[in-house]
Structure formats: structure tokens, C-alpha cells
Design a protein around this motif. Structure first.
Motif, PDB file in Angstrom:
ATOM      1  N   ASP A 615      10.697   9.166  24.775  1.00  0.00           N
ATOM      2  CA  ASP A 615      11.759   9.458  25.740  1.00  0.00           C
ATOM      3  C   ASP A 615      11.457   8.794  27.087  1.00  0.00           C
ATOM      4  OD1 ASP A 615      14.027  10.622  26.702  1.00  0.00           O
ATOM      5  OD2 ASP A 615      13.355  12.691  26.500  1.00  0.00           O
ATOM      6  N   ASP A 616      12.482   8.561  27.867  1.00  0.00           N
ATOM      7  CA  ASP A 616      12.343   8.028  29.228  1.00  0.00           C
ATOM      8  C   ASP A 616      11.457   6.783  29.250  1.00  0.00           C
ATOM      9  OD1 ASP A 616      13.697  10.334  29.719  1.00  0.00           O
ATOM     10  OD2 ASP A 616      12.035  11.383  30.680  1.00  0.00           O
ATOM     11  N   GLU A 674      19.745   5.390  27.245  1.00  0.00           N
ATOM     12  CA  GLU A 674      20.134   6.701  27.789  1.00  0.00           C
ATOM     13  C   GLU A 674      20.994   6.488  29.023  1.00  0.00           C
ATOM     14  OE1 GLU A 674      16.924  10.061  27.488  1.00  0.00           O
ATOM     15  OE2 GLU A 674      16.064   8.394  28.601  1.00  0.00           O
TER      16      GLU A 674
HETATM   17 MG    MG Z   1      15.268  10.830  28.645  1.00  0.00          MG
END
Ligand code: MG
Ligand code: C2E
Ligand code: MG
Length: 718
Positions: A615-616, A674
Motif C-alpha cells: 500500500d501507499d 490510488e
Molecule cells: Mg493507500
């Protein structure tokens, strides 16, 4: 001269000379025969002059002569020295005395006294070792009790193993409920305060609480933040009356991380303290680091306040120290503290004072360069620079004798005199509150005491309380945000994002409460709820003919939880969900902090069929090596990079995204973008072969029913 008088004065094995003139002495009294060998000039005639046979004595005679010349009643002592005789070493001490206009020199043989002193020191050393043993025993019993207490699901007083353990241990124990009302205590605690000569009106448990409250201003913070504490307290005026106690305080939490009980355990360390007290150095200084201890620091702090010139009080707390003790053991822990204390001490100016005031805590009184009545912003800069230096040195690696390398860090809390308070007690309390605030940050930090800080800490405590009840009151909900395939616009999966419906009516964002639940450990039960709820949602979706995938976020502390894997696989089985429908998201930080553990966990999780996303991506420090070695399936490009694609962007703004897409494809990983908010961003991604995305352009995270409507609408379009 009367030998009994000399004995009463503390001189026994001694020689007494009277000084008649600067060069003439007379032997008045002589015990033992060592004088003849040491000073042969005294043999034969009663009156003699010294003949350079003892360099030390001769040196002392120079000072003595000054006293005798003034000829006023008084006395000076030489301090102890040693002389080698033919078959023995003797230890001597000389005193020059003026009494009734007469001048005396007394040379006292100290062997017996010396031996006694050595023995005391030996006892003190042994006591220190015993104290360590008591501590170890104390710690062991304490952790056994803690285990027993947290294991129990039954109401406390009926708990058989705990009651038995309590009756048998010689550690004084009191167990309180959350309102600090006694649930149980043991005979050992009562016997600590059971002194026939002292009348106490309070029962042992109340007395223990009261002593702690009165002696440690930090107590409020410890209870309100469910922290553990260990230290020493005193009862009355030991050793003549009362006792010194070693006290540990530990919150016992249930599975939901709520404090259920407070465990107090106390042992009597009066004997050890007494022996240490007899040696001034040991009374005022910490045995491990040789720095001034808490009591001595406190005295100095009070003196400093009396001088009434502004200064800063810095409270330093070693970061992550518990981990060092747990991983490498207490001996290595001690070595790190010793080395750190040397480094810190080197940075402290001669006018300042540093002390070791707790197990992993130091405190500094920082003098200001100029003495205005009030503290200025320049002073504050000076304190920050100083604290930064302390932090800097603490963050350098420690190379230990065993060849190990360790790293720690330092949090610094600062309170100012007289700006914040003029009482030693408040200054300590405020600096402690400030360091507690500093601890909340992940890196070593400095925090100044302020009213806002207290308000923030109060707000935090309120939020924490509310958060503790949130699970029970079913205040959480999982929202679902669709993730789409850009080539055909179809929803292929969703990310589960938690929402908290606060009882006051507003919805709290996870960015606000996830970090807090991480810090308090509440993330473990909350994380379990997310896993269960996600599986329940998957089951419902599948039964409605929508067997899509759902991804959940795992935070660092959850990954460290040994039961995580078992919990995930049990929950999947219980809810009859196909593991291939579940995906987990981890941030890069988790991978680096915990590489071995994460590697193992991911391999197990993946064996079940669960897929894994980072993520990220791009905001942490992942190295390519990690990405290559870890069993992962996707990278989610952080929305900050997607955000850079807009009407005003230059070619270079998309460079990172392009690099990540290319790298992911080379590593055979899927890429998800995202935070896609505009058509421009969507088209850019499509054009560059990033075909999976999530963002407000398609849909915000939605409650379950609305998400289902979206799926239904999509079906209807087909
Ligand atoms: Mg994220
Ligand atoms: P995340 O995992 O990176 O989740 C994506 C966040 O970006 C979500 O914020 C989502 O609402 C937001 N987002 C999605 N599309 C857009 C967009 O187009 N524009 C903008 N500005 N934002 C967008 P949210 O739901 O507030 O969650 C924040 C973070 O909280 C998550 O970041 C995740 O790290 C954490 N989190 C959320 N739920 C959980 C959970 O159940 N467990 C754990 N451990 N962490 C969670
Ligand atoms: Mg996420």
C-alpha cells in the motif's frame, strides 16, 4: 594519657605527640610497636624532631604547622595513607589538634577500621547483587501473576490459581480494580507494613497507594494512560523507622486491551538501601552509571528553584529500550545504558546537572546562558539545540563488547522554570507529560510542556476511552471502495476501509484513530473485527452472486501479533470464504521494520491463497531487494503521485508513476493506482499500461448496501 579516653575518642592503636616547638615533638602516648619501625627517630629520646622517614606525614606536617601557628582550638585530618613495614602494610591517618593552646599530633593506625570499611563495601556490593536477585525474583513473580491474571476470564476473586499464587509468594501483592479499589492482597503485603512499633491507620493497600501518590507526581499520568511503572518508594523514615520498598505497577488488560486490574507488587529493600546509604557515594549516585540519582537530582532541583533564575528541566526517556532488554537480555541493556550515560554526560555543561532518575530515564537541569527574569524565544532555541544534540548522540549505534550492534533513540520532554511552574513537583510532572507526548511520535522527538499539550493529551485520553468502548458498542463499520479495471470500467474488487461512528454523532476518519489504536494496542482487537467483518461481507456478496475480491489493511502492530495468521485462517474457515477472495495490504514501513517476521507471515498467508499488496507505494523506503524477495502480488501507487498528474503538470511530474509501472511490470507485479480523481489521470494511467485504479472519480468508499447497488447497476448495464 588515659587510654580509655583515647578509646572513647575513637583512637586506640595510636601514637600521640605533643608539639613543643616547630622542630620539637614529645611522645605522650604510644600503643603498638609499629612506631619504632616507622619513625626510628622517636626511639631512645623522649623529645625528637621528624627525620624524613614518611613522605606523606611530612607533607601533612606542613598543613598542621599552619594550624599550630594560629594556635586556636581546632583539628585537621590527613586522610588515610599506607606505609610498608618489613612484614606488614599499615594504614594510618594523622590528625593535628590544638586544644587549650597546646599542639598535638595524633597518628592513628586504621587497620581495623579499614577492614571494617572494606567489609561494609563488600556487603554493599553483595547487597547490590542481592538486590538484583530480588529484582529478578520480583520481575519473575510479577510476570507470572500478570499472565495468570490476563488468562483468567472468570471474575477475579474466585480465581483459584491467582489466589494460590498470592498466598505462596513472599512478594507483597495488591490487585485493584479500575477505580483503584482493592480486590485482593496477600499476607506478604500486610507483613511489609506490619511493624509492631508503628501504628498505621490505613490498611496496607491504601497505604501503598497513598505513598506512591505522594512521592511520584507522575502517578496521575500513569493511571490515566494505563502505563506501567517501576521504582522505589519509602514509608516513614527508613531505616530507623519504616521501610524502603521496590514497587512495580502494571495494568492488566483484557483481550480488548481494556484495563481490567492494576497489579501492584512490592518488596522490602530497606536492608540494601541502608547499606548503600551508609556510603555517601552510593546514596547519591546511580550504581550502574555513576550519575546522580533521582533523590540527589530532586534535592538539586529544589536548590535551583530557590536561586530563582530561569532554567529548563529536560526529561529524557530512552526509546525502544524494552526491545533491547527483551531481545538481548538485561546485561546488554545495562551496557547500552552505561554507554549512553557517558555520551549524554559528555554533552552536559559543567554548570548543568544530569541524573539517572529511573530505569530508562534521565533528567537534565539546563542553565541558561544569560539570566533574565523570564525565558525568551532565544532560550527556547538554545534548549532545542541542546536536546537535539542529546538525541543525535543517542541515535548513533552502540557497538557492544559482545560484538553486537544496537540502536536506541531518545525522547525529550521539556518544562521551564518559572514559566511553567515554580514547584519541583510540577516541573517534574510537566516534563514527564511532555516526554509522554514526544513518545507518541515514531522518531526521537522533543516536546515542550504547554497548555495545548495537556489539552491534546486529555483529548487523546478521552478518545482512547471512547475507542475502547467502540467495539463493544458496535460503532465500527466497513466501507467499501470499488477498484476498477480501466480497460472495461468494471469493478473487479473493493478495498475495505474502516469507519468509526463516534457516539457524539460525527464520523471519525481512520487517519485519526488508527494511529491511536496502534499505540494503545487496540488495533489488535479492532484488526480482528475488520478481518471477521470482511469475511462476513465476502460471504454475503458471494451468496448474492457477487464473488468479488476484498482487500483489507493490516497495520504494523497486527503483523507483529503471533496469532494473526491463525486468526485469519480460522476466520476464513468459519465463514466458509474462499481465501482467494481475500487480499491484504501492508505499507512499506512494515516490511522493513520486521523483515523476517513479515517474510514468514506473507509466505504462510500466500500458501492459503490470499494475495498481497504493498500500500501507499513510493512513500516509504522499500528497496528493490525487498520487493524481489518478498512474496507479493501488487503495488498500489500512492495517491500523492497520481495527484501530480493535472492540467499544469510537466512531463517530469509523471516520471515516478511511469518508473513504478515499469518496475512493477518487470517484477511481474500488478500495479494499482490510488486516488484517481480526474479523467485526465485515468487516461494518463490507461495510456501507460496501468489498468487497475481506485478513486473518487469512480466512487468514494461506500456503506455495504450502496456498494451492492453499484454492483447491481453495473450488472444491469451489461
Ligand atoms: Mg493507500
Ligand atoms: P489507504 O489504505 O491508503 O486507503 C486509501 C485512502 O484513500 C482511504 O482513506 C480512501 O478513502 C482514500 N481515497 C480513495 N480514493 C481517493 C481519492 O480519489 N482522493 C482522495 N483524496 N482520497 C481517496 P481512508 O478511508 O480515510 O483511510 C485512510 C487510511 O487509514 C488507509 O489508507 C489505511 O491506511 C487506514 N485504514 C483504513 N481502514 C483500515 C483498517 O481497517 N485497518 C487498518 N489497519 N488501517 C486502515
Ligand atoms: Mg489500503
Amino acid at each position: 594519657m588515659d587510654a580509655s579516653l583515647l578509646a572513647a575518642l575513637g583512637f586506640l592503636d595510636c601514637i600521640v605527640f605533643q608539639r613543643l616547638s616547630p622542630n620539637e615533638f614529645e611522645v605522650l602516648y604510644k600503643a603498638g610497636n609499629w612506631l619504632d619501625e616507622l619513625l626510628p627517630e622517636t626511639v631512645g629520646s623522649k623529645i625528637f624532631s621528624f627525620e624524613h622517614n614518611s613522605a606523606y606525614l611530612e607533607d601533612f606536617l606542613i598543613d598542621a604547622e599552619n594550624l599550630w601557628l594560629v594556635n586556636k582550638n581546632g583539628r585537621i585530618d590527613s586522610g588515610m595513607w599506607s606505609e610498608q613495614l618489613s612484614n606488614q602494610v599499615i594504614r594510618l591517618e594523622a590528625s593535628a589538634v590544638v586544644a587549650d593552646k597546646k599542639n598535638y599530633l595524633i597518628v592513628n593506625k586504621l587497620n581495623a577500621k579499614y577492614k571494617q570499611k572494606q567489609e561494609t563495601l563488600q556487603i554493599a556490593r553483595e547487597s547490590l547483587l542481592t538486590a538484583d536477585k530480588i529484582s529478578a525474583q520480583h520481575d519473575y513473580l510479577h510476570s507470572r501473576l500478570e499472565e495468570l491474571l490476563s488468562e483468567t476470564e472468570r471474575a477475579f476473586p474466585a480465581n483459584q490459581p491467582v489466589t494460590q499464587a498470592l498466598a505462596q509468594t513472599d512478594l507483597g501483592v495488591a490487585i485493584f480494580d479500575t477505580d483503584l479499589l482493592l480486590l485482593n492482597s496477600n499476607p506478604a503485603l500486610r507483613s511489609i507494613f506490619d511493624d509492631t512499633n508503628i501504628k498505621t491507620n490505613l490498611p496496607a493497600d491504601k497505604l501503598l497507594l497513598e505513598l506512591f501518590r505522594n512521592q511520584y507526581p507522575e502517578c496521575e499520568r500513569i493511571f490515566s494512560t494505563a502505563s506501567s511503572w517501576i521504582g522505589e518508594i519509602f514509608w516513614l523514615n527508613p531505616p530507623l523507622q519504616g521501610k524502603w520498598l521496590k514497587l512495580s505497577i502494571q495494568p492488566i488488560k483484557n483481550d480488548a486491551q481494556e484495563v481490567q486490574n492494576w497489579l501492584f507488587s512490592a518488596s522490602d529493600v530497606t536492608q540494601v538501601k541502608y547499606l548503600l546509604k551508609r556510603n555517601e557515594k552510593l546514596t547519591h549516585f546511580d550504581a550502574l552509571t555513576n550519575l546522580p540519582n533521582r533523590q540527589y537530582f530532586w534535592q538539586n532541583l529544589e536548590k535551583k528553584i530557590q536561586q530563582n533564575r530561569p532554567f529548563y528541566l529536560l526529561y529524557l526517556d530512552i526509546k525502544q529500550f524494552k526491545r533491547i532488554n527483551e531481545i538481548h537480555g538485561h546485561l546488554i541493556g545495562d551496557e547500552v545504558i552505561r554507554e549512553l550515560s557517558i555520551r549524554l554526560n559528555n554533552l552536559v555543561n559543567a554548570d548543568d546537572m544530569i541524573a539517572k532518575i529511573g530505569g530508562t530515564e534521565f533528567a537534565v537541569i539546563l542553565e541558561l546562558k544569560h539570566s533574565h527574569a523570564q525565558i525568551s524565544s532565544m532560550d527556547q532555541d538554545y534548549a532545542v539545540t541542546f536536546a537535539e544534540k542529546l538525541i543525535g548522540t543517542s541515535c548513533l549505534p552502540f557497538y557492544l563488547s559482545s560484538g553486537l550492534k544496537c540502536e536506541v533513540g531518545l525522547n525529550v520532554g521539556v518544562a521551564a522554570f518559572p514559566k511553567d511552574s515554580s514547584s519541583a513537583e510540577d516541573l517534574m510532572k510537566y516534563a514527564d507529560l511532555a516526554v509522554y507526548a514526544a513518545k507518541k511520535k515514531s522518531i526521537s522527538s522533543i516536546s515542550f510542556y504547554s497548555k495545548e499539550l495537556v489539552d491534546a493529551s486529555r483529548k487523546r485520553i478521552e478518545m482512547e476511552d471512547a475507542l475502547r468502548n467502540a467495539l463493544q458498542n458496535q460503532e465500527f463499520e466497513l466501507y467499501l471502495q470499488p477498484i476498477l479495471n480501466l480497460s472495461n470500467g468494471q469493478i473487479i474488487k473493493a478495498e475495505a476501509l474502516i469507519r468509526w461512528h463516534h457516539p457524539d454523532g460525527h464520523m471519525v476518519s481512520p487517519d485519526e484513530f488508527i494511529p491511536l489504536s496502534e499505540q494503545t494496542g487496540l488495533i489488535i482487537p479492532i484488526g480482528k473485527w475488520v478481518i471477521k467483518e470482511a469475511c462476513a461481507i465476502l460471504k454475503r456478496l458471494t451468496s448474492q452472486g457477487e464473488p468479488i475480491k476484498l482487500s483489507i489493511n493490516l497495520s504494523p502492530r497486527q503483523v507483529g501479533d503471533r496469532q494473526l495468521f491463525e486468526f485469519i485462517s480460522d476466520t476464513l474457515i468459519e465463514s466458509q470464504v474462499n481465501p482467494q477472495q481475500l487480499e491484504i495490504e501492508l505499507t512499506e514501513g512494515v516490511l522493513i521494520d520486521n523483515y523476517d517476521r513479515v517474510h514468514f507471515l506473507l509466505a504462510e498467508v500466500r500458501k492459503l491463497g490470499i494475495s498481497i499488496s504493498i500500500d501507499d507505494f513510493g512513500t516509504g523506503y522499500s528497496s528493490l531487494a525487498y520487493l524481489q524477495k518478498l512474496p507479493i502480488d501488487q503495488l498500489k501507487i500512492d495517491r500523492s503521485f497520481v495527484n501530480e498528474i493535472n492540467e499544469n503538470s510537466q512531463d517530469s511530474d509523471g516520471a515516478i508513476i511511469l518508473a513504478v509501472i515499469a518496475m512493477a511490470h518487470n517484477l511481474k507485479l500488478e500495479v494499482i493506482a490510488e486516488g484517481v480523481e480526474t479523467e485526465l489521470q485515468r487516461d494518463f494511467l490507461k495510456q501507460h499500461n496501468c489498468n487497475i485504479a481506485q478513486g473518487y472519480l469512480f466512487s468514494r468508499p461506500l456503506p455495504y448496501d450502496e456498494f451492492c447497488e453499484l454492483l447491481a447497476a453495473q450488472k444491469a448495464k451489461k
